[in-house]
Design an enzyme around this catalytic site. Sequence first.
Site, PDB file in Angstrom:
ATOM      1  N   ARG A 112       0.848  -1.202   0.000  1.00  0.00           N
ATOM      2  CA  ARG A 112       0.000   0.000   0.000  1.00  0.00           C
ATOM      3  C   ARG A 112       0.873   1.237   0.000  1.00  0.00           C
ATOM      4  O   ARG A 112       1.891   1.278   0.702  1.00  0.00           O
ATOM      5  CB  ARG A 112      -0.877   0.029   1.259  1.00  0.00           C
ATOM      6  CG  ARG A 112      -1.806  -1.155   1.380  1.00  0.00           C
ATOM      7  CD  ARG A 112      -2.949  -1.045   0.416  1.00  0.00           C
ATOM      8  NE  ARG A 112      -3.878  -2.167   0.527  1.00  0.00           N
ATOM      9  CZ  ARG A 112      -4.994  -2.265  -0.180  1.00  0.00           C
ATOM     10  NH1 ARG A 112      -5.323  -1.328  -1.046  1.00  0.00           N
ATOM     11  NH2 ARG A 112      -5.774  -3.310  -0.040  1.00  0.00           N
ATOM     12  N   ASN A 118      12.047   0.582   3.333  1.00  0.00           N
ATOM     13  CA  ASN A 118      11.321  -0.318   2.431  1.00  0.00           C
ATOM     14  C   ASN A 118      12.316  -1.170   1.661  1.00  0.00           C
ATOM     15  O   ASN A 118      13.438  -0.737   1.408  1.00  0.00           O
ATOM     16  CB  ASN A 118      10.503   0.521   1.433  1.00  0.00           C
ATOM     17  CG  ASN A 118       9.690  -0.331   0.495  1.00  0.00           C
ATOM     18  OD1 ASN A 118       9.110  -1.353   0.907  1.00  0.00           O
ATOM     19  ND2 ASN A 118       9.635   0.033  -0.762  1.00  0.00           N
ATOM     20  N   HIS A 156      12.607  -3.075  -2.045  1.00  0.00           N
ATOM     21  CA  HIS A 156      11.943  -3.052  -3.353  1.00  0.00           C
ATOM     22  C   HIS A 156      12.625  -4.045  -4.294  1.00  0.00           C
ATOM     23  O   HIS A 156      13.853  -4.107  -4.349  1.00  0.00           O
ATOM     24  CB  HIS A 156      12.006  -1.634  -3.944  1.00  0.00           C
ATOM     25  CG  HIS A 156      11.309  -1.544  -5.250  1.00  0.00           C
ATOM     26  ND1 HIS A 156       9.936  -1.519  -5.349  1.00  0.00           N
ATOM     27  CD2 HIS A 156      11.781  -1.547  -6.521  1.00  0.00           C
ATOM     28  CE1 HIS A 156       9.591  -1.485  -6.625  1.00  0.00           C
ATOM     29  NE2 HIS A 156      10.683  -1.507  -7.359  1.00  0.00           N
TER      30      HIS A 156
HETATM   31  C1  GAR Z   1       9.417  -8.832  -1.971  1.00  0.00           C
HETATM   32  O1  GAR Z   1       9.971  -9.238  -3.200  1.00  0.00           O
HETATM   33  C2  GAR Z   1       9.525  -7.326  -1.823  1.00  0.00           C
HETATM   34  O2  GAR Z   1      10.685  -6.795  -2.393  1.00  0.00           O
HETATM   35  C3  GAR Z   1       8.304  -6.873  -2.584  1.00  0.00           C
HETATM   36  O3  GAR Z   1       7.293  -7.777  -2.223  1.00  0.00           O
HETATM   37  C4  GAR Z   1       7.897  -9.052  -1.955  1.00  0.00           C
HETATM   38  C5  GAR Z   1       7.398  -9.507  -0.606  1.00  0.00           C
HETATM   39  O4  GAR Z   1       7.807 -10.821  -0.354  1.00  0.00           O
HETATM   40  N1  GAR Z   1       7.937  -5.533  -2.257  1.00  0.00           N
HETATM   41  C6  GAR Z   1       7.381  -4.686  -3.129  1.00  0.00           C
HETATM   42  O5  GAR Z   1       7.109  -4.998  -4.273  1.00  0.00           O
HETATM   43  C7  GAR Z   1       7.111  -3.302  -2.587  1.00  0.00           C
HETATM   44  N2  GAR Z   1       6.760  -2.404  -3.655  1.00  0.00           N
HETATM   45  P1  GAR Z   1       7.704 -11.377   1.137  1.00  0.00           P
HETATM   46  O6  GAR Z   1       6.285 -11.116   1.630  1.00  0.00           O
HETATM   47  O7  GAR Z   1       7.968 -12.856   0.957  1.00  0.00           O
HETATM   48  O8  GAR Z   1       8.753 -10.690   1.968  1.00  0.00           O
END
Ligand code: GAR
Length: 260
Positions: free
Chosen positions: A133, A154, A156
Amino acid sequence: MNNIRIGALISGGGTNLQAVIDACESGRINGQMVFVGSDNPKAYGLERAKKHGIPTFITDYAEIIREFKTGRLSMPEDADINELLSRQSLFQGNIPSEKARAFVMTRAIAERKLLNQMASYPFDLLILAGFLRNLTPYFIDRVNTDSEHPRIMNIHPALLPAFPGTDGYGDTFRYGCKIGGCTVHFIDYGEDSGPIIGQRSFPIEPDDTLDTVKKKGLELEWQLYPQCIQLFAENRLKVVRKMYSLENGKTSERRSVEII
Ligand code: GAR
C-alpha cells in the site's frame, strides 16, 4: 549496544519479515520485533509473527475502501485533503483529481487506524516488508517526526530508480534486462523514490524465467534487508543533501544516504 525496537508492515507471505526476525534472534541485528501489522487479514506473515510471539494487528484496507464508498467514513480531523494532495507526489498529474482525492482520503482514513494500532507498541524503526500500500504524507510525517532522521525503510524488488511500483522483478524480466536486483531505501512522498541505503544485483541468464529471477532476487533481499537494518541499529546511516550542477546550467538537489 541497545536493541532497537522494530515494527513491520506486511501484505503477504512475509519471507523478508522472517529473515529479519531470524536476524534479530541470532544477533545479526541488534533489535527486537515489537509488532507486525498487515493490511491483508490473510497475510501468511501474520502466522510467522505469531510463531515468534510477536504481537500482530490488521488494518483491513480493502474493507475501509468499501465502506468509504457508502459515505460512512470521513477523513481524520487532523488531516487536510488539499494539503495532502499538494504534497503527495505519487500522481504526477496523470490521474483524475476526483480519483486522486478518493485515493488519498481512503489511505489517510486507513493510516489513522494504523497509527492508532501502532501507538500501543513504541518503536525506533518501521520496516515495510512486502507492504503493498502507498503511504501518504499524513502517515509519513507522523512517523518521521525528525526530518533529518527518517525511520521508515522499504525493500523493493528492482534496482531503483528503475522499475518502481508493484512488480519490480516482472518489469525487470520483461524489459529484457541482463541484471536484476533489489534495493533498500527510506520512504519519502514519492513512489519508491526515497534515499537509497543498499542494493544487491544478480545476472539474468538466457535460460532464466520470471520464477528463477524472483528466486535469485528474494535470496539477496533476505541478506540485504537485515544488513541495512543493522546499519540503522548501529546509527551508521546519515541522510545528506547534495547539490549537483547539471550540463544545462541548472542545479539539482538530491537526498542520499552515507554509511558512516
Ligand atoms: C518482496 O519481493 C519485496 O521486495 C516486494 O514484495 C515481496 C514480498 O515478499 N515488495 C514490493 O514490491 C514493494 N513495492 P515477502 O512477503 O515474501 O517478503
